[in-house]
Scaffold this motif. Structure first.
Motif, PDB file in Angstrom:
ATOM      1  N   ARG A  23      30.954  33.201 -15.044  1.00 16.64           N
ATOM      2  CA  ARG A  23      31.664  31.830 -14.983  1.00 16.64           C
ATOM      3  C   ARG A  23      32.003  31.244 -13.472  1.00 16.64           C
ATOM      4  O   ARG A  23      32.005  29.857 -13.302  1.00 16.64           O
ATOM      5  CB  ARG A  23      32.822  31.952 -15.714  1.00 16.64           C
TER       6      ARG A  23
ATOM      7  N   HIS B  65      31.114  27.806 -12.090  1.00 12.24           N
ATOM      8  CA  HIS B  65      32.035  26.837 -11.577  1.00 12.24           C
ATOM      9  C   HIS B  65      31.843  26.422 -10.462  1.00 12.24           C
ATOM     10  O   HIS B  65      32.149  25.058 -10.029  1.00 12.24           O
ATOM     11  CB  HIS B  65      33.450  27.402 -11.623  1.00 12.24           C
TER      12      HIS B  65
ATOM     13  N   VAL C  76      29.308  23.131 -14.170  1.00 17.66           N
ATOM     14  CA  VAL C  76      29.005  23.374 -15.481  1.00 17.66           C
ATOM     15  C   VAL C  76      27.763  22.905 -15.877  1.00 17.66           C
ATOM     16  O   VAL C  76      26.690  23.197 -16.274  1.00 17.66           O
ATOM     17  CB  VAL C  76      30.183  23.341 -16.395  1.00 17.66           C
TER      18      VAL C  76
ATOM     19  N   ARG D 150      38.441  26.720 -22.636  1.00 16.06           N
ATOM     20  CA  ARG D 150      37.425  26.243 -21.842  1.00 16.06           C
ATOM     21  C   ARG D 150      36.105  27.423 -21.644  1.00 16.06           C
ATOM     22  O   ARG D 150      35.096  26.713 -21.543  1.00 16.06           O
ATOM     23  CB  ARG D 150      38.055  26.343 -20.182  1.00 16.06           C
TER      24      ARG D 150
ATOM     25  N   GLU E  40      32.019  26.201 -22.013  1.00 15.60           N
ATOM     26  CA  GLU E  40      31.148  26.339 -21.279  1.00 15.60           C
ATOM     27  C   GLU E  40      29.981  27.050 -21.729  1.00 15.60           C
ATOM     28  O   GLU E  40      28.720  26.851 -21.534  1.00 15.60           O
ATOM     29  CB  GLU E  40      31.716  27.277 -20.039  1.00 15.60           C
TER      30      GLU E  40
END
Length: 275
Positions: free
Chosen positions: A35, A39, A43, A80, A84
């Motif tokens: 992630r 980020h 995304v 979140r 994603e």
């Protein structure tokens, strides 16, 4: 090679575009994405980059840390992460469930918290078409990273939910030692959402988090574990995820070439099905 996936952490110095390019140069068709670099790149841009390269996303790492004190923040971040995962069309979101809360010695309470938070997240995951993958971790990480220490414990939680929504990760590093492994892998069957491989090396480094070795450098019988997972019905990607300071200092293309070679030598003979 058609089942080999490169977890991005194995080439930790690489940005997302660099990791994608390394896979493409090596002919690897799947990637496990983390992630933080996602980020950094964005995304939507990352999803487009991966799709344009023709790569499949075997997992997004990671959600979890359910035992942190701020429950609202935990739920917000994990929702979140679910979004994603959907954006990447990844096979699963890997969940590292978290260790003991600060100042606590109460393992049963921490495990109960994990169950509660998981139940809160399942409706959002189901709505987004995302599979949550509980990762049991070796007991040395119970205090700070993962209060689920065995595949059996992870399955006890997963089995409370739809297998299409909650599965488990079989990571050789974390489960190879388990005397009940054969029975638990068979029990896992259609709940195996991810199969990750790396070796257990000794002596352990000062930072036990970085104790993962290249396949063949340590003590794990990969073909036995691959055979168990295949017999349970898993036909997805086999993801190489290595946390190791020496590996991270090497040239990424050299690392990827070594991953491909050691995967072929030590793992793939027990993982013959196609995705």
């Amino acid at each position: 090679m058609n089942r080999l996936s490169l977890n991005q952490k194995t080439v930790d110095s690489c940005s997302l575009p660099e990791a994608v390019a390394a896979c493409t140069r090596a002919g690897i068709t799947s990637i496990g994405v983390w992630r933080e670099p996602l980020h950094e790149y964005g995304v939507e841009a990352g999803a487009a980059l991966i799709a344009e390269a023709g790569l499949h996303v075997s997992s997004l790492c990671r959600g979890g840390f359910f035992t942190a004190p701020d429950r609202d923040r935990v739920l917000t971040d994990n929702r979140r992460a679910i979004d994603e995962t959907a954006a990447l069309n990844a096979d699963c979101l890997v969940l590292v469930v978290g260790g003991l809360p600060p100042g606590s010695r109460d393992l049963p309470a921490a495990r109960a918290t994990v169950a509660d938070v998981l139940a809160d997240l399942v409706p959002h995951a189901a709505d987004r078409g995302v599979r949550l993958a509980l990762e049991p971790m070796h007991p040395i990480y119970a205090a700070d990273r993962g209060v689920l220490s065995t595949l059996g414990q992870a399955l006890d939680l997963a089995e409370q939910h739809d297998p299409a929504v909650v599965g488990v990760v079989v990571d050789t590093f974390h489960v190879w030692w388990d005397p009940d492994l054969e029975r638990q892998v068979a029990r896992a069957a259609d709940r195996i959402a991810s199969f990750q491989v790396c070796d257990w090396i000794t002596p352990l480094p000062a930072d036990a988090l970085l104790a993962r070795g290249m396949m063949g450098d340590g003590h794990i019988d990969f073909r036995r574990l691959a055979d168990l997972v295949a017999a349970a019905g898993y036909t997805g990607d086999v993801e190489v995820e290595i946390f190791n300071a020496d590996v991270w200092r090497e040239d990424p293309d050299t690392v990827v070439a070594t991953v491909a070679r050691t995967f072929a030598e030590h793992v793939s003979a027990g993982a013959t099905s196609s995705r």
